[in-house]
Design an enzyme around this catalytic site. Structure first.
Site, short mmCIF file in Angstrom:
data_model
loop_
_atom_site.label_atom_id
_atom_site.label_comp_id
_atom_site.label_asym_id
_atom_site.label_seq_id
_atom_site.Cartn_x
_atom_site.Cartn_y
_atom_site.Cartn_z
N ARG A 1 0.65 -0.79 -0.06
CA ARG A 1 -0.03 0.16 -0.07
C ARG A 1 0.90 1.17 -0.14
NH1 ARG A 1 -5.25 -1.16 0.58
NH2 ARG A 1 -5.65 1.23 0.38
N HIS B 1 -7.75 7.21 11.48
CA HIS B 1 -7.07 5.74 11.60
C HIS B 1 -6.00 5.43 11.00
CE1 HIS B 1 -10.79 3.70 10.01
NE2 HIS B 1 -11.29 4.15 11.98
N CYS C 1 8.15 1.88 17.29
CA CYS C 1 8.59 1.03 17.60
C CYS C 1 7.29 0.54 19.13
CB CYS C 1 9.70 0.99 18.71
SG CYS C 1 10.36 -0.38 19.15
N CYS D 1 9.23 0.60 23.11
CA CYS D 1 10.15 2.14 23.63
C CYS D 1 9.01 3.11 22.60
CB CYS D 1 11.32 2.56 23.37
SG CYS D 1 12.16 2.75 21.29
N CYS E 1 13.54 -1.62 15.98
CA CYS E 1 13.99 -1.02 16.39
C CYS E 1 15.94 -0.83 16.44
CB CYS E 1 13.15 -0.44 17.64
SG CYS E 1 13.95 0.95 18.21
N THR F 1 -17.69 6.35 1.37
CA THR F 1 -17.07 5.25 3.10
C THR F 1 -18.08 4.03 2.75
OG1 THR F 1 -16.46 4.29 4.92
CG2 THR F 1 -18.34 6.63 3.91
N ASN G 1 -21.28 9.25 -2.85
CA ASN G 1 -20.90 7.52 -2.87
C ASN G 1 -21.60 6.48 -4.59
OD1 ASN G 1 -19.94 4.34 -2.49
ND2 ASN G 1 -19.58 4.91 -0.80
N VAL G 2 -21.09 6.11 -5.03
CA VAL G 2 -21.30 5.13 -6.66
C VAL G 2 -22.26 3.99 -5.93
CG1 VAL G 2 -18.91 5.77 -7.32
CG2 VAL G 2 -19.11 3.97 -5.69
P1 OAD Z 1 -14.50 0.79 2.22
O1 OAD Z 1 -13.84 -0.48 1.37
O2 OAD Z 1 -15.27 0.05 3.04
O3 OAD Z 1 -15.07 0.93 0.91
C1 OAD Z 1 -15.40 2.29 -0.06
C2 OAD Z 1 -16.68 3.09 -0.09
O4 OAD Z 1 -16.26 3.62 -1.52
C3 OAD Z 1 -17.36 1.86 -0.76
O5 OAD Z 1 -18.96 2.16 -0.03
C4 OAD Z 1 -17.76 2.10 -2.66
O6 OAD Z 1 -18.84 2.16 -2.83
C5 OAD Z 1 -17.31 4.01 -2.44
N1 OAD Z 1 -16.40 3.72 -3.33
C6 OAD Z 1 -15.93 3.40 -4.41
N2 OAD Z 1 -15.41 4.19 -5.23
C7 OAD Z 1 -16.28 5.55 -5.45
C8 OAD Z 1 -15.83 6.88 -5.74
N3 OAD Z 1 -15.32 7.08 -7.12
N4 OAD Z 1 -16.45 8.00 -4.97
C9 OAD Z 1 -17.21 7.93 -4.53
N5 OAD Z 1 -17.46 7.23 -4.16
C10 OAD Z 1 -16.64 5.49 -4.13
O7 OAD Z 1 -13.78 1.92 2.29
P2 OAD Z 1 -14.00 2.23 3.96
O8 OAD Z 1 -15.15 2.99 4.30
O9 OAD Z 1 -13.08 3.67 4.01
O10 OAD Z 1 -9.40 0.38 8.35
O11 OAD Z 1 -13.38 1.33 4.91
C11 OAD Z 1 -12.91 2.23 6.42
C12 OAD Z 1 -12.09 1.37 7.31
O12 OAD Z 1 -12.61 0.28 7.13
C13 OAD Z 1 -10.97 2.04 7.01
O13 OAD Z 1 -10.56 2.66 7.14
C14 OAD Z 1 -9.89 1.00 6.36
C15 OAD Z 1 -10.57 -0.57 6.87
O14 OAD Z 1 -10.24 -2.14 7.44
C16 OAD Z 1 -8.51 0.24 8.91
O15 OAD Z 1 -7.53 -0.34 8.49
C17 OAD Z 1 -8.54 0.45 10.74
#
Ligand code: OAD
Length: 250
Positions: free
Chosen positions: A68, A117, A125, A128, A146, A187, A212-213
């Site tokens: 990533r 997040h 580390c 420490c 570390c 999201t 959202n899409v």
């Molecule tokens: P997700 O992968 O769960 O959701 C991504 C969202 O973006 C989905 O609802 C898609 O429909 C939408 N999407 C995709 N392309 C798009 C676009 N071009 N325009 C608008 N919307 C679009 O990601 P998050 O909701 O960010 O946390 O996931 C939440 C958390 O889950 C992350 O922060 C991460 C993950 O595990 C941790 O790692 C703790």
């Protein structure tokens, strides 16, 4: 595209908060976590982004984060990130609350960003607590350790089961409560406590808009759902006339 109600609310708003997820960075080329492209090798995000998985197999978890990091360092913000950065100049009180760890809001110019997040650009580390930037020599090892105490180094991100740092959470809740218009953008709204922010904003009186899409877990609570890609929808919001409190009106 969007309603008169939203245009009117935004024209008159002083306090606006946006809450973003992986979807806002999708058009920059950063894969989202769920849906079609969500799996890395055969693993779901929940199987990698947790402390137990890291202690069991730090090499695997590091391999995923390096994957990533490589993506994030090779991409640039998209028009959605830039539109949000521009909005900060229009409203007296404007905050970005992001679940993303990719730093793209800041790279686009956003200044008030609460990273719920953590950030893929920081590491520390677990022995420490010392900080290690991504270019530290120790980070070149498959399992970074570390230099000072030999403890395992981990990315400075919030994993499943871990707490969001208290000050960041409190500021985010406060920004949600102050918002007259609250946007949830890209999201899926399934990871808590982050996903409770739209309800917190709405309870405090915000007009809640989702971009959202596709519909999500949050859509039934939205006052307005704008179906579309954030890099197309967000720049259009800037065409709504606004006095631009910060730089404009006396
Ligand atoms: P997700 O992968 O769960 O959701 C991504 C969202 O973006 C989905 O609802 C898609 O429909 C939408 N999407 C995709 N392309 C798009 C676009 N071009 N325009 C608008 N919307 C679009 O990601 P998050 O909701 O960010 O946390 O996931 C939440 C958390 O889950 C992350 O922060 C991460 C993950 O595990 C941790 O790692 C703790």
């Amino acid at each position: 595209m969007f309603s008169r109600a939203l245009a009117s609310r935004l024209s008159n708003a002083e306090s606006v908060t946006v809450f973003t997820g992986a979807g806002i960075s999708a058009e920059s080329g950063v894969p989202t976590f769920r849906g079609k492209e969500g799996l890395w090798k055969k693993f779901k995000v929940e199987e990698l982004a947790n402390f137990d998985a890291f202690m069991r197999d730090p090499r695997l978890v590091w391999e995923w984060y390096r994957h990533r990091m490589t993506i994030v360092s090779s991409v640039v913000p998209n028009p959605g990130h830039y539109a949000i950065a521009e909005m900060e100049n229009l409203f007296k009180d404007f905050s970005v609350i992001t679940q993303n760890i990719d730093n793209l809001h800041q790279r686009a110019g956003s200044r008030t960003v609460y990273e719920l997040h953590g950030s893929i650009e920081r590491n520390f580390c677990i022995g420490c607590g010392r900080d290690f930037p991504n270019d530290a020599t120790a980070l070149k090892e498959a399992v970074p350790r570390c230099d000072f105490c030999s403890g395992l180094i981990r990315p400075d991100v919030v994993w499943f089961g871990e707490l969001i740092p208290g000050d960041i959470w409190n500021r985010s809740v406060s920004a949600a409560e102050r918002a007259e218009v609250f946007f949830s953008i890209g999201t899926s709204g399934v990871v808590y406590p982050a996903a409770s922010l739209p309800s917190i904003a709405k309870r405090a009186g915000a007009y809640f808009v989702e971009i959202n899409v596709e519909p999500t877990e949050l859509t039934s609570k939205a006052d307005e759902f704008i179906c579309g890609k954030s890099a197309s929808v967000l720049p259009r919001l800037l065409s709504i006339p606004h006095p631009g409190h910060k730089h404009g009106s006396p």
